[in-house]
Each structure stands twice: as C-alpha cells, then as structure tokens.
Design an enzyme around this catalytic site. Structure first.
Site, PDB file in Angstrom:
ATOM      1  N   PRO A  11      10.341   1.561   1.014  1.00 44.29           N
ATOM      2  CA  PRO A  11      10.432  -0.076  -0.098  1.00 44.29           C
ATOM      3  C   PRO A  11      11.919   0.248   0.247  1.00 44.29           C
ATOM      4  O   PRO A  11      13.053   0.536   0.355  1.00 44.29           O
ATOM      5  CB  PRO A  11      10.044   0.777  -0.992  1.00 44.29           C
ATOM      6  CG  PRO A  11      10.690   2.192  -1.070  1.00 44.29           C
ATOM      7  CD  PRO A  11       9.731   2.373   0.041  1.00 44.29           C
ATOM      8  N   ASN A  12      11.831  -1.655   0.160  1.00 45.63           N
ATOM      9  CA  ASN A  12      13.227  -2.048   0.034  1.00 45.63           C
ATOM     10  C   ASN A  12      13.674  -1.914   2.323  1.00 45.63           C
ATOM     11  O   ASN A  12      14.930  -2.788   2.039  1.00 45.63           O
ATOM     12  CB  ASN A  12      14.177  -2.048  -0.389  1.00 45.63           C
ATOM     13  CG  ASN A  12      14.077  -1.690  -1.999  1.00 45.63           C
ATOM     14  OD1 ASN A  12      13.838  -3.528  -2.473  1.00 45.63           O
ATOM     15  ND2 ASN A  12      14.013  -1.309  -2.755  1.00 45.63           N
ATOM     16  N   ARG A  19      19.815  -6.359   3.128  1.00 43.37           N
ATOM     17  CA  ARG A  19      20.492  -5.579   2.714  1.00 43.37           C
ATOM     18  C   ARG A  19      21.819  -4.481   2.063  1.00 43.37           C
ATOM     19  O   ARG A  19      21.283  -3.846   4.006  1.00 43.37           O
ATOM     20  CB  ARG A  19      18.834  -4.914   2.489  1.00 43.37           C
ATOM     21  CG  ARG A  19      19.069  -3.431   1.234  1.00 43.37           C
ATOM     22  CD  ARG A  19      18.046  -3.082   0.998  1.00 43.37           C
ATOM     23  NE  ARG A  19      18.232  -0.785   0.715  1.00 43.37           N
ATOM     24  CZ  ARG A  19      17.582  -0.689   0.319  1.00 43.37           C
ATOM     25  NH1 ARG A  19      16.462  -0.273   1.679  1.00 43.37           N
ATOM     26  NH2 ARG A  19      17.797   0.667  -0.530  1.00 43.37           N
ATOM     27  N   TYR A  24      23.701  -0.042   5.089  1.00 48.19           N
ATOM     28  CA  TYR A  24      22.402  -0.363   6.108  1.00 48.19           C
ATOM     29  C   TYR A  24      22.729  -0.876   7.989  1.00 48.19           C
ATOM     30  O   TYR A  24      21.824  -0.377   8.467  1.00 48.19           O
ATOM     31  CB  TYR A  24      21.517  -0.469   5.883  1.00 48.19           C
ATOM     32  CG  TYR A  24      21.297   0.542   4.521  1.00 48.19           C
ATOM     33  CD1 TYR A  24      20.804   1.888   4.316  1.00 48.19           C
ATOM     34  CD2 TYR A  24      21.100  -0.590   2.905  1.00 48.19           C
ATOM     35  CE1 TYR A  24      20.570   2.264   3.260  1.00 48.19           C
ATOM     36  CE2 TYR A  24      20.817   0.513   2.220  1.00 48.19           C
ATOM     37  CZ  TYR A  24      21.173   1.761   1.917  1.00 48.19           C
ATOM     38  OH  TYR A  24      20.060   2.517   0.804  1.00 48.19           O
ATOM     39  N   ASN A  77      10.819   6.875   7.463  1.00 46.44           N
ATOM     40  CA  ASN A  77      12.538   6.669   6.140  1.00 46.44           C
ATOM     41  C   ASN A  77      11.327   6.085   4.833  1.00 46.44           C
ATOM     42  O   ASN A  77      11.092   5.336   4.964  1.00 46.44           O
ATOM     43  CB  ASN A  77      13.259   5.776   6.651  1.00 46.44           C
ATOM     44  CG  ASN A  77      14.115   5.474   6.000  1.00 46.44           C
ATOM     45  OD1 ASN A  77      13.946   5.975   4.923  1.00 46.44           O
ATOM     46  ND2 ASN A  77      14.871   4.388   6.774  1.00 46.44           N
ATOM     47  N   ALA A  80      13.802   5.360  -1.276  1.00 48.92           N
ATOM     48  CA  ALA A  80      14.261   5.899  -1.968  1.00 48.92           C
ATOM     49  C   ALA A  80      12.541   6.814  -2.751  1.00 48.92           C
ATOM     50  O   ALA A  80      13.303   7.924  -3.587  1.00 48.92           O
ATOM     51  CB  ALA A  80      14.134   5.012  -3.091  1.00 48.92           C
ATOM     52  N   GLU A 101      11.786  13.573   9.508  1.00 52.51           N
ATOM     53  CA  GLU A 101      12.959  12.686   8.398  1.00 52.51           C
ATOM     54  C   GLU A 101      13.855  12.018   9.498  1.00 52.51           C
ATOM     55  O   GLU A 101      14.534  11.857   9.972  1.00 52.51           O
ATOM     56  CB  GLU A 101      12.941  13.120   7.231  1.00 52.51           C
ATOM     57  CG  GLU A 101      13.640  12.480   6.580  1.00 52.51           C
ATOM     58  CD  GLU A 101      14.172  13.175   5.348  1.00 52.51           C
ATOM     59  OE1 GLU A 101      15.135  14.761   5.633  1.00 52.51           O
ATOM     60  OE2 GLU A 101      13.947  12.873   4.074  1.00 52.51           O
ATOM     61  N   HIS A 103      16.805   8.599   7.722  1.00 54.79           N
ATOM     62  CA  HIS A 103      17.429   7.903   7.097  1.00 54.79           C
ATOM     63  C   HIS A 103      18.748   6.876   8.063  1.00 54.79           C
ATOM     64  O   HIS A 103      19.542   7.824   8.596  1.00 54.79           O
ATOM     65  CB  HIS A 103      18.555   8.395   5.520  1.00 54.79           C
ATOM     66  CG  HIS A 103      16.862   8.910   5.204  1.00 54.79           C
ATOM     67  ND1 HIS A 103      16.051   8.224   4.016  1.00 54.79           N
ATOM     68  CD2 HIS A 103      17.174  10.949   5.183  1.00 54.79           C
ATOM     69  CE1 HIS A 103      15.557   9.303   4.014  1.00 54.79           C
ATOM     70  NE2 HIS A 103      15.588  10.474   4.074  1.00 54.79           N
ATOM     71  N   ARG A 110      25.957   9.943  -0.729  1.00 56.13           N
ATOM     72  CA  ARG A 110      26.824   9.244  -0.890  1.00 56.13           C
ATOM     73  C   ARG A 110      25.360   9.950  -2.861  1.00 56.13           C
ATOM     74  O   ARG A 110      26.426  10.827  -3.029  1.00 56.13           O
ATOM     75  CB  ARG A 110      24.940   8.274  -0.904  1.00 56.13           C
ATOM     76  CG  ARG A 110      24.887   7.669   0.328  1.00 56.13           C
ATOM     77  CD  ARG A 110      24.149   6.442   1.049  1.00 56.13           C
ATOM     78  NE  ARG A 110      24.222   5.715   0.269  1.00 56.13           N
ATOM     79  CZ  ARG A 110      22.749   4.778   0.048  1.00 56.13           C
ATOM     80  NH1 ARG A 110      22.287   5.063   0.499  1.00 56.13           N
ATOM     81  NH2 ARG A 110      22.611   3.550  -0.903  1.00 56.13           N
TER      82      ARG A 110
HETATM   83  C1  DQA Z   1      17.548   5.012   2.877  1.00 55.15           C
HETATM   84  C2  DQA Z   1      18.143   6.095   1.647  1.00 55.15           C
HETATM   85  C3  DQA Z   1      17.851   6.254   0.248  1.00 55.15           C
HETATM   86  O1  DQA Z   1      18.644   6.770  -0.566  1.00 55.15           O
HETATM   87  C4  DQA Z   1      17.499   4.079  -0.050  1.00 55.15           C
HETATM   88  O2  DQA Z   1      16.684   4.837  -1.051  1.00 55.15           O
HETATM   89  C5  DQA Z   1      17.300   3.626   0.969  1.00 55.15           C
HETATM   90  C6  DQA Z   1      16.973   3.595   2.750  1.00 55.15           C
HETATM   91  C7  DQA Z   1      17.781   4.731   4.061  1.00 55.15           C
HETATM   92  O3  DQA Z   1      17.691   4.764   5.643  1.00 55.15           O
HETATM   93  O4  DQA Z   1      19.458   5.803   4.268  1.00 55.15           O
HETATM   94  O5  DQA Z   1      15.878   3.073   0.315  1.00 55.15           O
HETATM   95  O6  DQA Z   1      16.317   5.726   2.897  1.00 55.15           O
END
Ligand code: DQA
Length: 148
Positions: A11-12, A19, A24, A77, A80, A101, A103, A110
């Site tokens: 998500p997002n 964003r 990011y 990835n 959240a 994994e 990120h 964080r």
């Molecule tokens: C994320 C890190 C997560 O904590 C966050 O909720 C994201 C992006 C990253 O790529 O840094 O949506 O996965």
C-alpha cells in the site's frame, strides 16, 4: 515456461515520487518498475512487477505464485503491511522459492511501530535504506542464489 521473479509492492507505494520525497526519494513506482524489468532481463529472468493497496490481493498473488513453477523468487516491499499482516506472512509461508524483503527507507531508523517485520523471518535477506537500488540488489542476490 519463463523463469520469473515476482516483485510485490504494498500500500501507498503507488504514490512514490510525490509521497514524502524526503524519506522515499523522487522516483515513481513506474521508474522503479522499469529499472527492475531491465535488471531481471539482464539476470536472465522475466520481472513481474505489481502493486496493490489491498492486503487480500497481495495474499492472492502470493498464493498463485506458490502454485506456479514459473516463479523462481519473490521480492516483497509490503509497505505498512510489513508491520501488521499475519495474513501476508502466512501466504509467504506457502512459497518454496526464496524471498527477499526490500524497503526504500530503513524502518529500523524510524518510528518504533516500524521495527517489527512479519516478512523478515521468511526472507533470506532484508535490504533497507538503499532507495530504488535496494530492488536491484535484491534481484542480483536472488539471481545469484538461484544459480547456486
Ligand atoms: C516502506 C517502509 C514502511 O514502513 C512504510 O509503511 C512504507 C514504505 C519502505 O519502502 O521504506 O509504506 O516499506
């Protein structure tokens, strides 16, 4: 049969570019998708790059990959959902192929609610804080692992 690496984005992540660019970066998800497609091809794989804002859709995609021998590795990835989703964790447990994994940011540097990952225990590597380069490192690491 085409050897495929599934690259899942949660998500997002569709909002990348606009964003929180201070966290990011400026690349859009489609920029990252293009980089991944090139890197997968160079490594001899097809890249299957997807994003969903819906936990159930991510779960369904992982289930489908677990039943399809074309999928040789999965990069996740989960956004959240990394920190919340037992459902995604359980789906990832169905996979017999290696998982990495990724990120963009470093969640450990964080807020404390980002310090738990339900993906990390199932992944042979977690790559954090490298921005889009993390996806490329993940592809290289998977290709190397799959060639052993
Ligand atoms: C994320 C890190 C997560 O904590 C966050 O909720 C994201 C992006 C990253 O790529 O840094 O949506 O996965």
């Amino acid at each position: 049969m085409s050897k495929t690496i599934l690259i899942l984005n949660g998500p997002n992540l569709n909002m990348l570019g606009t964003r929180e660019p201070g966290i990011y970066g400026a690349s859009s998800l489609s920029d990252i998708g293009k980089l991944c497609a090139e890197a997968c091809e160079k490594a001899g794989f097809k890249g299957d790059f997807r994003q969903s804002n819906h936990e159930g859709e991510l779960v369904t995609w992982v289930q489908q990959a677990s039943q399809d021998a074309n999928f040789k590795g999965v990069i996740v990835n989960a956004g959240a959902y990394t920190h919340t989703s037992v459902a995604l964790h359980d789906a990832l447990r169905l996979l017999s192929c290696p998982i990495v994994e990724v990120h963009l940011s470093n969640p450990m540097a964080r807020e404390s609610f980002r310090h738990t990952s339900y993906v990390a225990p199932l992944a042979f590597a977690s790559i954090c804080g490298l921005g889009p380069t993390g996806y490329l490192v993940a592809i290289e690491a998977l290709a190397k692992k799959l060639s052993n």
